[in-house]
Design a protein around this motif. Structure first.
Motif, PDB file in Angstrom:
ATOM      1  N   THR A   1      24.197  74.138  -8.213  1.00  0.00           N
ATOM      2  CA  THR A   1      24.179  75.146  -9.276  1.00  0.00           C
ATOM      3  C   THR A   1      25.313  74.972 -10.272  1.00  0.00           C
ATOM      4  O   THR A   1      25.454  75.760 -11.202  1.00  0.00           O
ATOM      5  N   ALA A   2      26.151  73.946 -10.087  1.00  0.00           N
ATOM      6  CA  ALA A   2      27.320  73.778 -10.949  1.00  0.00           C
ATOM      7  C   ALA A   2      26.910  73.701 -12.414  1.00  0.00           C
ATOM      8  O   ALA A   2      25.900  73.095 -12.756  1.00  0.00           O
TER       9      ALA A   2
ATOM     10  N   ALA B   1      23.108  68.909 -21.788  1.00  0.00           N
ATOM     11  CA  ALA B   1      22.479  69.486 -22.973  1.00  0.00           C
ATOM     12  C   ALA B   1      21.320  70.411 -22.625  1.00  0.00           C
ATOM     13  O   ALA B   1      20.858  71.177 -23.469  1.00  0.00           O
ATOM     14  N   GLU B   2      20.871  70.363 -21.394  1.00  0.00           N
ATOM     15  CA  GLU B   2      19.688  71.146 -21.027  1.00  0.00           C
ATOM     16  C   GLU B   2      19.928  72.645 -20.998  1.00  0.00           C
ATOM     17  O   GLU B   2      18.998  73.426 -21.168  1.00  0.00           O
ATOM     18  N   GLU B   3      21.163  73.062 -20.697  1.00  0.00           N
ATOM     19  CA  GLU B   3      21.453  74.495 -20.699  1.00  0.00           C
ATOM     20  C   GLU B   3      22.646  74.772 -21.589  1.00  0.00           C
ATOM     21  O   GLU B   3      23.526  73.937 -21.742  1.00  0.00           O
ATOM     22  N   ASP B   4      22.666  75.982 -22.108  1.00  0.00           N
ATOM     23  CA  ASP B   4      23.619  76.284 -23.172  1.00  0.00           C
ATOM     24  C   ASP B   4      25.069  76.227 -22.711  1.00  0.00           C
ATOM     25  O   ASP B   4      25.948  75.861 -23.483  1.00  0.00           O
ATOM     26  N   GLU B   5      25.315  76.588 -21.472  1.00  0.00           N
ATOM     27  CA  GLU B   5      26.718  76.689 -21.049  1.00  0.00           C
ATOM     28  C   GLU B   5      27.118  75.620 -20.034  1.00  0.00           C
ATOM     29  O   GLU B   5      27.947  75.863 -19.172  1.00  0.00           O
ATOM     30  N   ARG B   6      26.498  74.458 -20.125  1.00  0.00           N
ATOM     31  CA  ARG B   6      26.920  73.346 -19.272  1.00  0.00           C
ATOM     32  C   ARG B   6      27.952  72.491 -19.999  1.00  0.00           C
ATOM     33  O   ARG B   6      27.771  72.170 -21.172  1.00  0.00           O
ATOM     34  N   TYR B   7      28.996  72.127 -19.304  1.00  0.00           N
ATOM     35  CA  TYR B   7      30.039  71.309 -19.909  1.00  0.00           C
ATOM     36  C   TYR B   7      30.508  70.204 -18.965  1.00  0.00           C
ATOM     37  O   TYR B   7      30.402  70.331 -17.742  1.00  0.00           O
TER      38      TYR B   7
ATOM     39  N   GLU C   1      26.530  63.911 -28.216  1.00  0.00           N
ATOM     40  CA  GLU C   1      26.100  64.409 -29.520  1.00  0.00           C
ATOM     41  C   GLU C   1      25.800  65.893 -29.498  1.00  0.00           C
ATOM     42  O   GLU C   1      25.327  66.450 -30.476  1.00  0.00           O
ATOM     43  N   ASN C   2      26.046  66.517 -28.364  1.00  0.00           N
ATOM     44  CA  ASN C   2      25.693  67.928 -28.243  1.00  0.00           C
ATOM     45  C   ASN C   2      26.888  68.826 -27.968  1.00  0.00           C
ATOM     46  O   ASN C   2      26.725  69.954 -27.515  1.00  0.00           O
ATOM     47  N   GLN C   3      28.080  68.289 -28.218  1.00  0.00           N
ATOM     48  CA  GLN C   3      29.294  69.091 -28.070  1.00  0.00           C
ATOM     49  C   GLN C   3      29.444  69.683 -26.674  1.00  0.00           C
ATOM     50  O   GLN C   3      29.780  70.852 -26.522  1.00  0.00           O
ATOM     51  N   ARG C   4      29.185  68.865 -25.665  1.00  0.00           N
ATOM     52  CA  ARG C   4      29.301  69.335 -24.292  1.00  0.00           C
ATOM     53  C   ARG C   4      30.443  68.699 -23.542  1.00  0.00           C
ATOM     54  O   ARG C   4      30.633  68.980 -22.358  1.00  0.00           O
ATOM     55  N   VAL C   5      31.188  67.805 -24.189  1.00  0.00           N
ATOM     56  CA  VAL C   5      32.261  67.116 -23.475  1.00  0.00           C
ATOM     57  C   VAL C   5      33.620  67.614 -23.954  1.00  0.00           C
ATOM     58  O   VAL C   5      33.876  67.666 -25.155  1.00  0.00           O
ATOM     59  N   ILE C   6      34.456  67.999 -23.006  1.00  0.00           N
ATOM     60  CA  ILE C   6      35.851  68.338 -23.278  1.00  0.00           C
ATOM     61  C   ILE C   6      36.682  67.185 -22.728  1.00  0.00           C
ATOM     62  O   ILE C   6      36.585  66.847 -21.548  1.00  0.00           O
TER      63      ILE C   6
END
Lengths: 472, 472
Positions: B233-234, B264-270, B295-300
């Protein structure tokens, strides 16, 4: 056969160019997954480059997973997703909102006067540190800070604050805010933390940002009300007993004893004594700390050098009672110390050689003078007869109660229109304070004395506007 | 009438002595609550001191709450609890347990060779900072770090890592551990965080110390298994795709794309890309970051200068995708920056003037040489023929699989008896790894080359003991 045109050494080495060409072909689909790449020798001959060049390019593609090798078969293109077309547009970075306004005079910010920093001494000690401590500077400090610094802090506290502290009890960290984080982990996230109402809002904000339950306990003329505290479930109390912010209240000995009794009644009750500006007491001796009065190991003492030396120096510390030391080491000893070696050793020298106490003495004199000038301007300038000052004995702010009927928010708005930033006592209440308190919190340390008379004239004009018809 | 004998200036001023005498009498009960003190003038005449002395003593007692004043009546003793008899004994500070043992050779610790630090340059830039930036040094840096440093970091990343980063996206902090704390607050404590199994145990420890739920995701030859991740579930994944610790695995482009698709599949995945030692790649070009591929702004993206410059320099940074910037400012912008101004400006100069890249170049050469020497000693020394080396292309450690039947724990215990500290791959498993893996994690950066041959002979002797009867 793959054919590429190399540029003359401009865009990286040949192997890098070849690597980029092949990678581009894989990403664009010109080279398909599963396709076999030419052998290194063949491709090298075809492109008229050395085998080493091809080998290096293949190895980079291999390392990044664009191709894979099959033993004794050669290299094959891997399964790689093609990027969508829209990849070029870089996402916009939102501009920082609410840029700081250029105030004519800012009564709300406790900026330090840069002229007060002991620059020459600090720079000399830093050079000395660089020369003498080169070996130590490269080792990471222990989790609780460099031994030299902890010994120096303990020595300072013994000599000037009458506190008996073993250097092992001290934990050094890059700012008090960070120490709060560690304390939440040490004492427990499940506990409820009590803070003063009114109080320094950042403290509650930090607890809340960590989703820790916060309870707001009112203060009376003796500081935090222990009887109100008893009606709450909080087990940890975060206070500044020596100089409450922003009222300046000193908690008297009777209330201190009452609070210490409260803490001793249950095993896991603690008091966080945040002594952030106790060094700036202008009247009499320093007030003894709650830590020194405590006999049951329930007080954790916190202080910072950012307020007394310079805001850009991020060194704070806390003193744990011995009963918490072992728990700290076990639970949090794995965290690396957050303060750089350079500054720990420099500060240790600054303390050991007596510079800190001399610096404080000078600062006390200067701030006392500054406070007297600012107070005189308040009492004798444009606001004369319409202002009452309290809480001026310690710290770098005092309270100025204005004679006005304007609600605080209106006063602040009108002042802002005149370029004046005001902090009102009512701002420091979580639940909303008395908006008719009309009490300014005057942070005087960074005030520009040239502009103060004019600023107070503007303030007086605002008050005049709104008290019509007293004389016809 | 109160009568005290003053000592000659030895124990503080007269007023301090008088204050202490009266306080002592109040605490001992000689002066009872409610009792009226003599007037200042009367006591001054009686003790033959000035009225000012008595006034100062009374004011200090008043400030600390031992006495109170009634208007036009004088001073009265307040209600104060008497301390119990046993107050003298200071509580013992428990001695630090498990003092570090003096190892003959420590294969487990990644200490830096102090000789590698660019001491002269760093000291010069620090002096320059002290001379040139005196004004800036006294102001607190913005919450996200000094603009100069963020611009310099962005410039470095653009030039040497091919990363397009706006300085506004960068947050500077005193160590990566501290940045994790901020990220937990930013992304949410309610989320579940995935870490690599095996992996760097400190990362999971930090999440767990913050009571955040952690899930352990296995790795295969391409790094973190996304299909296993999908069975959990992470929502946040913490990884080092460019150089997994401790196996050294580089995540290939296909797996990277799979992971980015998952995010990118869910809004709050990082994805937290911890790039802690990507600078030490000895083969080929640096591997492009996951951040650059996203390309989806999911990487910090997170990195530190403690590993590349010196452990005692506590400066790390993270790069937030633009979509998180506003949230960061609103939720966490109130935290003060944790790195001192001095070091931020010094590091900015170090980066701008190209010293960092030159320093890295030298370090890469030196560590490559060091690695080659250590590897040669492993392959040709006392362990020759009984060891297989992997994961040597990057970072400051490699894996050495030993031919032995000894379980890892037994091997470690026997080695410790011989003064050798060993880290085993199985130590990096949360659930317990294969204790028959027999794989050493060799942190070579700080190894003493003089002692290495002897250390390997001791290790070979341990292995020999335990493989009996192969030849009679």
């Amino acid at each position: 056969m793959l054919t590429y045109t190399f540029e003359k050494r401009e865009k990286g080495s040949l192997y890098e160019q070849l690597y980029r060409f092949i990678r581009g072909d894989i990403l664009s689909g010109r080279l398909q997954a599963g396709e076999k790449l030419p052998s290194k020798r063949t491709l090298a001959q075809h492109l008229e480059v050395s085998i080493i060049t091809v080998k290096n390019a293949y190895e980079q593609l291999l390392a990044e997973g664009y191709i894979h090798a099959r033993q004794r078969c050669g290299y094959f293109v891997s399964e790689v997703e093609r990027p969508p077309e829209s990849r070029q547009a870089a996402p916009a970075v939102p501009a920082e909102t609410a840029k700081e306004q250029g105030w004519f005079l800012d009564f709300a910010s406790g900026a330090m006067d840069p002229a007060y920093f002991p620059f020459t001494v600090w720079a000399r000690l830093m050079r000395q540190t660089i020369l003498e401590q080169d070996k130590e500077l490269l080792r990471a400090a222990p989790y609780n800070g460099a031994a030299e610094l902890r010994v120096a802090i303990a020595g300072y506290l013994r000599q000037f604050r009458g506190m008996q502290v073993d250097p092992e009890q001290i934990i050094v960290g890059a700012g008090t805010e960070l120490l709060y984080h560690l304390l939440i982990q040490l004492l427990g996230r499940d506990k409820c933390y009590a803070v003063e109402e009114p109080g320094y809002s950042k403290i509650a904000a930090i607890y809340e940002s960590n989703l820790v339950q916060v309870q707001y306990i009112g203060i009376d003329e003796a500081g935090l009300s222990v009887s109100e505290l008893r009606r709450h479930t909080a087990q940890v109390v975060h206070i500044s007993p020596t100089h409450h912010y922003p009222t300046g209240t000193v908690m008297p000995i009777g209330r201190r004893q009452e609070l210490l009794r409260w803490a001793a009644e249950e095993d896991e009750r603690y008091i966080l004594e945040d002594d952030y500006d106790s060094e700036f007491r202008f009247v009499g001796r320093p007030i003894p700390t709650l830590y020194s009065t405590d006999e049951n190991q329930r007080v954790i003492y916190l202080n910072t050098f950012s307020k007394t030396i310079a805001p850009s120096i991020r060194i704070s510390y806390m003193i744990l009672p011995p009963r918490l030391l072992e728990r700290y080491r076990k639970k949090l000893g794995f965290y690396a110390c957050t303060v750089s070696g350079f500054e720990q050793y420099t500060l240790a020298k600054f303390l050991e050689q007596g510079h800190f106490e001399r610096h404080l003495g000078r600062m006390r004199n200067r701030y006392r003078q500054k406070r007297d000038q600012v107070m005189a301007e308040f009492l004798q300038g444009a606001l004369a007869g319409r202002v009452k000052i309290t809480g001026q004995d310690a710290g770098l702010h005092f309270l100025a109660q204005l004679q006005t009927v304007l609600p605080d928010a209106v006063l602040q708005k009108k002042a802002a229109e005149q370029g004046l930033r005001l902090a009102m006592l009512s701002d420091y209440y979580h639940e909303g304070g008395d908006a008719r308190g009309h009490t300014l919190v005057v942070n005087y340390s960074g005030l520009d004395m040239q502009r103060l008379p004019q600023a107070l004239r503007r303030l007086a004009d605002i008050l005049k506007e709104e008290t019509p018809c007293t004389t016809n």
